[in-house]
Write an enzyme that holds these catalytic residues in place. Structure first.
Site, PDB file in Angstrom:
ATOM      1  N   GLY A 163      -7.463   3.433  -2.395  1.00 53.28           N
ATOM      2  CA  GLY A 163      -8.110   2.126  -2.248  1.00 53.28           C
ATOM      3  C   GLY A 163      -8.523   1.875  -0.820  1.00 53.28           C
ATOM      4  N   GLY A 222      -8.757  -4.569   0.847  1.00 53.34           N
ATOM      5  CA  GLY A 222      -7.631  -5.407   0.495  1.00 53.34           C
ATOM      6  C   GLY A 222      -6.279  -4.817   0.847  1.00 53.34           C
ATOM      7  N   TYR A 275      -4.924  -5.462 -18.954  1.00 59.97           N
ATOM      8  CA  TYR A 275      -4.545  -5.313 -17.541  1.00 59.97           C
ATOM      9  C   TYR A 275      -3.027  -5.336 -17.400  1.00 59.97           C
ATOM     10  CZ  TYR A 275      -3.906  -6.358 -12.576  1.00 59.97           C
ATOM     11  OH  TYR A 275      -3.487  -6.329 -11.259  1.00 59.97           O
TER      12      TYR A 275
END
Length: 310
Positions: free
Chosen positions: A21, A24, A175
């Site tokens: 990632g 964030g 999710y």
């Protein structure tokens, strides 16, 4: 537990970390580890965002030993290619942070391999990545794998009969399932590491409710939840604070294999790192073992090359 902050990270010189990632929580995790002296490999699918993240980290920490590598967790071929490059480049790995994820796409969307997008990206991609990197982690020094879960895991249920949600797709329950799967994977990996003598500690963490672009990226800024994220931004703790449980799990001497860490505030929504309450369903060993078996079948048995150290 005292208020643990990034300044409490022990020196990480001589250690190498992979963080999935580029924005964030991933960005803040990579920045903190680089500041502590680790060699950091930021892995993501968007090369432009990756380059931007590396530039920002180097601007904030000029001595950072950091680079970007392409990795699309929604493609098993990309995961395998990334792992092969690392295994060619390196003899060991000390930290793997399974951080990247997607949340609440409006419709059922497939990964390159036909998995539901959230399950495939959040969980199966990281399952495959961990297995393929395990030979390097076994050779690392006091290696740790940190897998990110979520407060949403509390409502999660593993649907073994329809794990890809093809019969009925509802974004939030799916999710929640993916994040419960991440948590159960972290615990099952720890049990298997201990039983097999791999010497790799597996831990889980969650960021509470943090100010990232997760809700903007998949549902979209104009979705109801995206608008809520934009207008009520002050209810979300900063990403740097949200990354603290991950950093604690990855580096703190007092963080233990099999541990689960999150914010210490009311409802574990915000605060400083502390042991997190484990949802009862995450402690079902029978489901965890079956989930592992299904995951191996779906991803091509990525742990096949994992052997105890000689």
């Amino acid at each position: 537990m005292t208020r643990w902050i990034s300044a409490d990270i022990p020196p990480q010189h001589g250690r190498c970390a992979v963080v999935t990632g580029t924005g964030g929580l991933g960005f803040e995790t990579a920045l903190a580890l680089a500041n502590a002296g680790a060699e950091v490999i930021v892995a993501g699918r968007n090369a432009a965002k990756g380059a931007e993240a590396i530039d920002k980290i180097r601007a904030a920490a000029p001595a950072a030993n950091i680079r970007f590598e392409t990795l699309d967790l929604a493609s098993l071929a990309s995961v395998a290619a990334f792992a092969a490059r690392l295994r060619d480049q390196r003899g060991s790995l000390d930290i793997l942070v399974n951080n990247a994820g997607v949340m609440r796409p409006p419709t059922w969307q497939p990964t390159a391999d036909g998995f539901e997008l959230q399950l495939g990206t959040n969980y199966l991609g990281h399952f495959a990545l961990t297995g393929l990197l395990m030979p390097l982690l076994i050779k690392g020094r006091k290696s740790r794998v940190v897998t990110l879960s979520s407060v949403a895991a509390r409502q999660g249920k593993i649907n073994l009969d329809d794990i890809n949600a093809k019969d009925r797709f509802d974004p939030m329950p799916v999710y929640s399932q993916s994040k419960l799967a991440c948590l159960m994977f972290a615990f099952e990996l720890e049990r298997r590491s201990v039983a097999s003598g791999w010497g790799v500690a597996s831990l889980a963490a969650h960021p509470g409710v943090s100010r990232t672009d997760l809700l903007h990226n998949a549902p979209g800024r104009r979705s109801a939840i995206g608008i809520t994220r934009s207008l009520l931004w002050f209810l979300f703790q900063p990403a740097a604070r949200g990354a603290l449980p991950t950093l604690f799990a990855a580096t703190a001497p007092q963080a233990m294999g099999g541990g689960y860490y999150g914010p210490d505030g009311l409802g574990e929504i915000r605060g400083f790192p502390a042991p997190s309450k484990i949802p009862p369903q995450a402690q079902n060993h029978t489901v965890a073992e079956r989930l592992w078996e299904i995951s191996e079948e779906m991803t091509g048995n990525p742990f096949a090359d994992t052997v105890p150290p000689t």
